[in-house]
Write a protein that holds these residues in place. Structure first.
Motif, PDB file in Angstrom:
ATOM      1  N   LEU A  74     -19.242 -11.823  87.093  1.00  0.00           N
ATOM      2  CA  LEU A  74     -19.228 -11.293  85.732  1.00  0.00           C
ATOM      3  C   LEU A  74     -20.525 -11.630  84.991  1.00  0.00           C
ATOM      4  O   LEU A  74     -21.033 -10.807  84.212  1.00  0.00           O
ATOM      5  N   LEU A  75     -21.078 -12.810  85.230  1.00  0.00           N
ATOM      6  CA  LEU A  75     -22.364 -13.169  84.626  1.00  0.00           C
ATOM      7  C   LEU A  75     -23.466 -12.243  85.130  1.00  0.00           C
ATOM      8  O   LEU A  75     -24.319 -11.793  84.350  1.00  0.00           O
ATOM      9  N   ASN A  76     -23.446 -11.938  86.414  1.00  0.00           N
ATOM     10  CA  ASN A  76     -24.425 -11.018  86.988  1.00  0.00           C
ATOM     11  C   ASN A  76     -24.304  -9.626  86.352  1.00  0.00           C
ATOM     12  O   ASN A  76     -25.310  -8.989  86.020  1.00  0.00           O
ATOM     13  N   LEU A  77     -23.071  -9.159  86.167  1.00  0.00           N
ATOM     14  CA  LEU A  77     -22.853  -7.865  85.508  1.00  0.00           C
ATOM     15  C   LEU A  77     -23.342  -7.901  84.064  1.00  0.00           C
ATOM     16  O   LEU A  77     -23.959  -6.939  83.583  1.00  0.00           O
ATOM     17  N   PRO A 119     -35.466   5.007  73.301  1.00  0.00           N
ATOM     18  CA  PRO A 119     -34.141   4.387  73.181  1.00  0.00           C
ATOM     19  C   PRO A 119     -33.918   3.371  74.300  1.00  0.00           C
ATOM     20  O   PRO A 119     -34.530   3.454  75.359  1.00  0.00           O
ATOM     21  N   PHE A 120     -33.049   2.434  74.023  1.00  0.00           N
ATOM     22  CA  PHE A 120     -32.723   1.415  75.019  1.00  0.00           C
ATOM     23  C   PHE A 120     -31.788   2.008  76.052  1.00  0.00           C
ATOM     24  O   PHE A 120     -30.694   2.462  75.739  1.00  0.00           O
ATOM     25  N   VAL A 121     -32.242   2.028  77.283  1.00  0.00           N
ATOM     26  CA  VAL A 121     -31.427   2.524  78.398  1.00  0.00           C
ATOM     27  C   VAL A 121     -31.095   1.315  79.264  1.00  0.00           C
ATOM     28  O   VAL A 121     -31.984   0.628  79.761  1.00  0.00           O
ATOM     29  N   ARG A 122     -29.821   1.069  79.425  1.00  0.00           N
ATOM     30  CA  ARG A 122     -29.376  -0.115  80.171  1.00  0.00           C
ATOM     31  C   ARG A 122     -29.516   0.066  81.679  1.00  0.00           C
ATOM     32  O   ARG A 122     -29.397   1.166  82.184  1.00  0.00           O
ATOM     33  N   ARG A 123     -29.734  -1.064  82.341  1.00  0.00           N
ATOM     34  CA  ARG A 123     -29.739  -1.048  83.798  1.00  0.00           C
ATOM     35  C   ARG A 123     -28.331  -0.806  84.337  1.00  0.00           C
ATOM     36  O   ARG A 123     -28.141  -0.149  85.356  1.00  0.00           O
ATOM     37  N   LEU A 124     -27.331  -1.333  83.634  1.00  0.00           N
ATOM     38  CA  LEU A 124     -25.931  -1.120  83.992  1.00  0.00           C
ATOM     39  C   LEU A 124     -25.223  -0.545  82.768  1.00  0.00           C
ATOM     40  O   LEU A 124     -25.028  -1.249  81.776  1.00  0.00           O
ATOM     41  N   PRO A 125     -24.841   0.723  82.798  1.00  0.00           N
ATOM     42  CA  PRO A 125     -24.168   1.322  81.639  1.00  0.00           C
ATOM     43  C   PRO A 125     -22.822   0.649  81.335  1.00  0.00           C
ATOM     44  O   PRO A 125     -22.219   0.014  82.199  1.00  0.00           O
ATOM     45  N   GLU A 126     -22.386   0.810  80.102  1.00  0.00           N
ATOM     46  CA  GLU A 126     -21.146   0.163  79.655  1.00  0.00           C
ATOM     47  C   GLU A 126     -19.963   0.542  80.525  1.00  0.00           C
ATOM     48  O   GLU A 126     -19.148  -0.306  80.883  1.00  0.00           O
ATOM     49  N   TRP A 127     -19.865   1.813  80.878  1.00  0.00           N
ATOM     50  CA  TRP A 127     -18.740   2.271  81.697  1.00  0.00           C
ATOM     51  C   TRP A 127     -18.733   1.562  83.048  1.00  0.00           C
ATOM     52  O   TRP A 127     -17.686   1.076  83.494  1.00  0.00           O
TER      53      TRP A 127
END
Length: 197
Positions: A74-77, A119-127
């Protein structure tokens, strides 16, 4: 060369099994599609699932290594969720290499790439963060029903090690965010354009 019939389930003795698999896969995908817009409820469900998992660990007095592995995952995520898809430190290194290789030097003046809004684009999206967390929690919960995963360990050391790991990695992540001036959260007011207020 693949024909269109290669993508369909093969006929033969396994056809009923593959038909059932595809039926359940479609139902699973429909369920995921239906719950996608309900972000708050998805995360509340995930928090409830983690609470059930932690209660199972506490009351069973075991499976601490499963809990530790789950927490590390979970920390990695979380770290992947907080990081931008395109790391600014790598982009800075590539730009420096380009200049060293004879590329165009901007002469220290701001460039268009510095001035424009990105815009900020995440490496791992929320979904994906939610889905991976939920799956990992379910797997960890099911692992607590097998004695094979109940490895005897001294749990206070695992807790202390996780706390130290969490503090160090989050400190490094916050320093990275400050250095490259990005905020992974949208804390501003949501403005809707084109509608009446």
């Amino acid at each position: 060369m693949m024909s269109s019939s290669d993508a369909e389930p093969a006929s033969g003795p396994l056809k009923p099994i593959t038909d059932q698999y595809y039926k359940y896969a479609r139902q699973y995908q429909i369920l995921l599609d239906r719950i996608t817009p309900f972000t708050l409820y998805r995360w509340l469900g995930m928090a409830g699932l983690v609470l059930v998992f932690l209660l199972r660990i506490v009351f069973a007095q075991g499976w601490y290594i499963v809990c530790y592995a789950h927490a590390i995952y979970l920390l990695n995520l979380l770290l992947a969720f907080l990081q931008p898809r395109f790391d600014p430190s790598l982009q800075e290194d590539l730009l420096a290499d380009e200049i060293e290789g004879g590329g165009e030097d901007m002469g220290g003046l701001p460039s268009a790439r510095d001035d424009e809004f990105r815009p900020f684009v995440r490496r791992l999206p929320e979904w994906q963060f939610w889905l991976s967390s939920t799956r990992a929690t379910l797997i960890a919960l099911f692992c607590t029903f097998s004695e094979a995963f109940d490895v005897p360990v001294y749990w206070p050391i695992l807790v202390m090690y996780f706390i130290v790991l969490f503090v160090l990695t989050m400190r490094r992540q916050i320093q990275h965010m400050i250095k490259y001036k990005y905020v992974p959260f949208d804390l501003g007011r949501k403005t809707r354009y084109g509608g009446s207020h």
